[in-house]
Motif scaffolding. Sequence first.
Motif, PDB file in Angstrom:
ATOM      1  N   ILE A  28      40.190  18.677  31.351  1.00  0.00           N
ATOM      2  CA  ILE A  28      39.875  19.712  32.350  1.00  0.00           C
ATOM      3  C   ILE A  28      40.926  19.761  33.454  1.00  0.00           C
ATOM      4  CG2 ILE A  28      38.159  20.505  34.021  1.00  0.00           C
ATOM      5  CD1 ILE A  28      36.094  18.736  32.487  1.00  0.00           C
ATOM      6  N   VAL A  29      41.349  20.965  33.787  1.00  0.00           N
ATOM      7  CA  VAL A  29      42.088  21.195  35.033  1.00  0.00           C
ATOM      8  C   VAL A  29      41.087  21.773  36.022  1.00  0.00           C
ATOM      9  CG1 VAL A  29      43.915  22.512  36.170  1.00  0.00           C
ATOM     10  CG2 VAL A  29      44.260  21.672  33.835  1.00  0.00           C
ATOM     11  N   THR A  30      40.996  21.182  37.208  1.00  0.00           N
ATOM     12  CA  THR A  30      40.104  21.752  38.209  1.00  0.00           C
ATOM     13  C   THR A  30      40.906  22.269  39.395  1.00  0.00           C
ATOM     14  OG1 THR A  30      38.208  21.393  39.670  1.00  0.00           O
ATOM     15  CG2 THR A  30      39.601  19.489  39.264  1.00  0.00           C
ATOM     16  N   VAL A  31      40.522  23.443  39.864  1.00  0.00           N
ATOM     17  CA  VAL A  31      41.214  24.089  40.986  1.00  0.00           C
ATOM     18  C   VAL A  31      40.162  24.493  42.016  1.00  0.00           C
ATOM     19  CG1 VAL A  31      42.969  25.020  39.415  1.00  0.00           C
ATOM     20  CG2 VAL A  31      41.010  26.433  40.007  1.00  0.00           C
ATOM     21  N   ALA A  37      42.483  29.822  38.725  1.00  0.00           N
ATOM     22  CA  ALA A  37      41.926  29.492  37.406  1.00  0.00           C
ATOM     23  C   ALA A  37      42.160  30.637  36.423  1.00  0.00           C
ATOM     24  CB  ALA A  37      40.434  29.199  37.532  1.00  0.00           C
ATOM     25  N   LEU A  38      41.876  31.858  36.858  1.00  0.00           N
ATOM     26  CA  LEU A  38      42.025  33.014  35.971  1.00  0.00           C
ATOM     27  C   LEU A  38      43.481  33.212  35.568  1.00  0.00           C
ATOM     28  CD1 LEU A  38      39.533  35.312  37.884  1.00  0.00           C
ATOM     29  CD2 LEU A  38      39.282  34.599  35.484  1.00  0.00           C
ATOM     30  N   LYS A  39      44.387  33.007  36.511  1.00  0.00           N
ATOM     31  CA  LYS A  39      45.811  33.164  36.212  1.00  0.00           C
ATOM     32  C   LYS A  39      46.249  32.114  35.188  1.00  0.00           C
ATOM     33  CE  LYS A  39      49.757  35.080  36.946  1.00  0.00           C
ATOM     34  NZ  LYS A  39      49.920  36.388  36.322  1.00  0.00           N
ATOM     35  N   LEU A  40      45.809  30.881  35.376  1.00  0.00           N
ATOM     36  CA  LEU A  40      46.216  29.815  34.459  1.00  0.00           C
ATOM     37  C   LEU A  40      45.623  30.031  33.067  1.00  0.00           C
ATOM     38  CD1 LEU A  40      47.838  27.202  34.228  1.00  0.00           C
ATOM     39  CD2 LEU A  40      45.812  25.942  35.000  1.00  0.00           C
ATOM     40  N   ALA A  41      44.438  30.607  33.017  1.00  0.00           N
ATOM     41  CA  ALA A  41      43.800  30.846  31.709  1.00  0.00           C
ATOM     42  C   ALA A  41      44.575  31.864  30.875  1.00  0.00           C
ATOM     43  CB  ALA A  41      42.357  31.303  31.906  1.00  0.00           C
ATOM     44  N   GLU A  42      45.460  32.623  31.507  1.00  0.00           N
ATOM     45  CA  GLU A  42      46.301  33.548  30.734  1.00  0.00           C
ATOM     46  C   GLU A  42      47.254  32.788  29.810  1.00  0.00           C
ATOM     47  OE1 GLU A  42      48.236  36.170  33.491  1.00  0.00           O
ATOM     48  OE2 GLU A  42      46.332  36.948  34.261  1.00  0.00           O
ATOM     49  N   GLU A  43      47.416  31.482  30.059  1.00  0.00           N
ATOM     50  CA  GLU A  43      48.273  30.663  29.205  1.00  0.00           C
ATOM     51  C   GLU A  43      47.547  30.179  27.942  1.00  0.00           C
ATOM     52  OE1 GLU A  43      51.383  30.438  29.811  1.00  0.00           O
ATOM     53  OE2 GLU A  43      51.270  31.351  31.805  1.00  0.00           O
ATOM     54  N   PHE A  44      46.248  30.394  27.877  1.00  0.00           N
ATOM     55  CA  PHE A  44      45.509  30.018  26.667  1.00  0.00           C
ATOM     56  C   PHE A  44      45.960  30.897  25.503  1.00  0.00           C
ATOM     57  CE2 PHE A  44      41.533  28.479  29.205  1.00  0.00           C
ATOM     58  CZ  PHE A  44      42.030  27.180  29.233  1.00  0.00           C
ATOM     59  N   GLU A  45      45.781  30.380  24.298  1.00  0.00           N
ATOM     60  CA  GLU A  45      46.107  31.174  23.108  1.00  0.00           C
ATOM     61  C   GLU A  45      45.350  32.497  23.156  1.00  0.00           C
ATOM     62  OE1 GLU A  45      45.429  28.966  19.498  1.00  0.00           O
ATOM     63  OE2 GLU A  45      46.872  27.419  20.098  1.00  0.00           O
ATOM     64  N   GLY A  46      46.062  33.578  22.826  1.00  0.00           N
ATOM     65  CA  GLY A  46      45.445  34.907  22.887  1.00  0.00           C
ATOM     66  C   GLY A  46      45.445  35.475  24.298  1.00  0.00           C
ATOM     67  N   GLY A  47      46.009  34.725  25.255  1.00  0.00           N
ATOM     68  CA  GLY A  47      46.119  35.227  26.623  1.00  0.00           C
ATOM     69  C   GLY A  47      44.846  35.160  27.432  1.00  0.00           C
ATOM     70  N   ALA A  75      37.043  26.237  38.327  1.00  0.00           N
ATOM     71  CA  ALA A  75      37.234  26.516  39.753  1.00  0.00           C
ATOM     72  C   ALA A  75      35.962  26.086  40.486  1.00  0.00           C
ATOM     73  CB  ALA A  75      37.510  27.995  39.988  1.00  0.00           C
ATOM     74  N   ILE A  76      36.142  25.249  41.497  1.00  0.00           N
ATOM     75  CA  ILE A  76      34.965  24.638  42.129  1.00  0.00           C
ATOM     76  C   ILE A  76      34.766  25.065  43.581  1.00  0.00           C
ATOM     77  CG2 ILE A  76      35.180  22.624  40.623  1.00  0.00           C
ATOM     78  CD1 ILE A  76      36.115  21.039  43.143  1.00  0.00           C
ATOM     79  N   GLY A  77      35.682  25.867  44.137  1.00  0.00           N
ATOM     80  CA  GLY A  77      35.569  26.115  45.572  1.00  0.00           C
ATOM     81  C   GLY A  77      36.168  24.946  46.336  1.00  0.00           C
ATOM     82  N   MET A  78      35.539  24.580  47.430  1.00  0.00           N
ATOM     83  CA  MET A  78      36.176  23.603  48.327  1.00  0.00           C
ATOM     84  C   MET A  78      35.256  22.442  48.691  1.00  0.00           C
ATOM     85  SD  MET A  78      38.116  26.214  50.901  1.00  0.00           S
ATOM     86  CE  MET A  78      36.849  27.464  50.905  1.00  0.00           C
ATOM     87  N   GLY A 104      45.693  21.459  42.931  1.00  0.00           N
ATOM     88  CA  GLY A 104      45.267  22.016  44.206  1.00  0.00           C
ATOM     89  C   GLY A 104      46.415  22.301  45.143  1.00  0.00           C
ATOM     90  N   SER A 105      46.069  22.789  46.309  1.00  0.00           N
ATOM     91  CA  SER A 105      47.065  22.998  47.353  1.00  0.00           C
ATOM     92  C   SER A 105      46.759  22.058  48.511  1.00  0.00           C
ATOM     93  CB  SER A 105      47.047  24.458  47.832  1.00  0.00           C
ATOM     94  OG  SER A 105      45.851  24.731  48.541  1.00  0.00           O
ATOM     95  N   CYS A 106      47.760  21.884  49.376  1.00  0.00           N
ATOM     96  CA  CYS A 106      47.572  20.974  50.510  1.00  0.00           C
ATOM     97  C   CYS A 106      48.502  21.392  51.642  1.00  0.00           C
ATOM     98  CB  CYS A 106      47.858  19.537  50.092  1.00  0.00           C
ATOM     99  SG  CYS A 106      49.572  19.242  49.630  1.00  0.00           S
TER     100      CYS A 106
END
Length: 308
Positions: A28-31, A37-47, A75-78, A104-106
Amino acid sequence: MTLPDFPRTAEGRVYHLGLKHGELAPRIVTVGDPSRALKLAEEFEGGRESVKVESDRGFLTLTGIYKGVRLSIVAIGMGFANMDFFVRECRECVDGDMFIIRFGSCGCLSDLDQPTGMSGAHYISHLPDFHIPIKAYADDRLHEILAGTLNNAVPRDSKVRVDHEAVNASTDSFYSSQGRITSFPDHNENLLEFLIDRVPGIISLEMETFHLLHLASAYRPTGDLTVQVNSETGPMPTFPLTSLPTSNPTVSNRSPSVQVDNSRGRIHACSAQMVFASRSTNAFITPEEVQQTQAWTGLACLEALTLV
Ligand code: R1P
C-alpha cells in the motif's frame, strides 16, 4: 476475524475505511490528499484502478496492477487519528505481511533543496510542556529499497535531492504544534528552536509518519506481549487480570479483545516526504514543482512496493 471492539458494517466492511477483504492489496502507498492518490492511480495498468472504494468518512482506496503486482493507494486525509484508522482497519482486510509506504508532503526547517525519505519520525504534542521526543523507526529493508528507487527516479535536472538519513517530526496539529503563530494563545513561539535543539538531525515536520511507524513496529501478529496461545482453549492473557491493581481505572474485567490469527504477518512501513515549504524562509515550491516532484516520487513508491 471478528473482534468485539472492532466494528464492521452488516456487509462485513471495516467501519471507517469501508473496505472488505479482497478489495485491498497488502502492498500500500498511503497519501493525505485524494487528488495525489487519483493521479498516482493513473500509473496502474490500463491507466486506472480496478477497485475504487470511497468511504463515508472520506477515505479513498484505489487498487490496481503496477508492473504485474497488485497494489493499493489509500488517501487518508490528515493526522494521527486518520492514520490510526488506516493501519488498524487495513490490517483486518489483508492476510500475511503488509508493506506500507507513506507518500506525503512536509515543511522543512531549512531551505527548500531537501526531500525525501525518512529514517524515523518523532512525536511532539501540541503544548510546549508536553513535547515528547520518542523515536519510531522505519522498516530497514523497505526503507533501503525505497531509498534506491527514489535515487533512481530523481530527474537529472532536478534541484531536489534524496536524503535517506533525514529525521522528521510528526505533530498532532498543523498550526500550534508546528510552531505557526496564529491569533490563538498557543505559547509556541520557541517551538522550532526547541525541536532543533532537542532532536538531532531534524529537518522536517508533518503529521502522520510517527504513528504509522509506531503501529507498524509495535504490531505482533500473535500478540506475543499480551497473549499466549493454548491450542485447546485459544488465546489467554499471560498475566492474571486479578493481579493488577483494582484501583487502576483502566483495568477492566473484560477479556482482552486481541485474538491470534496465524495468517497474519508483520507490518513493514517507511515514508517518503516531499518538501513543499520552508519554515525558515516561508517559501513554497511552485504548483508545477509540486506536480513534478509528486510524479517521480510517487512512481518510486510504487516501484519499491514491487520489489519487496
Ligand atoms: C498538512 O497540510 C498535511 O500535509 C502533510 C501533513 O502531514 C498533513 O497531513 O501531509 P500530506 O501531504 O500527505 O497530506
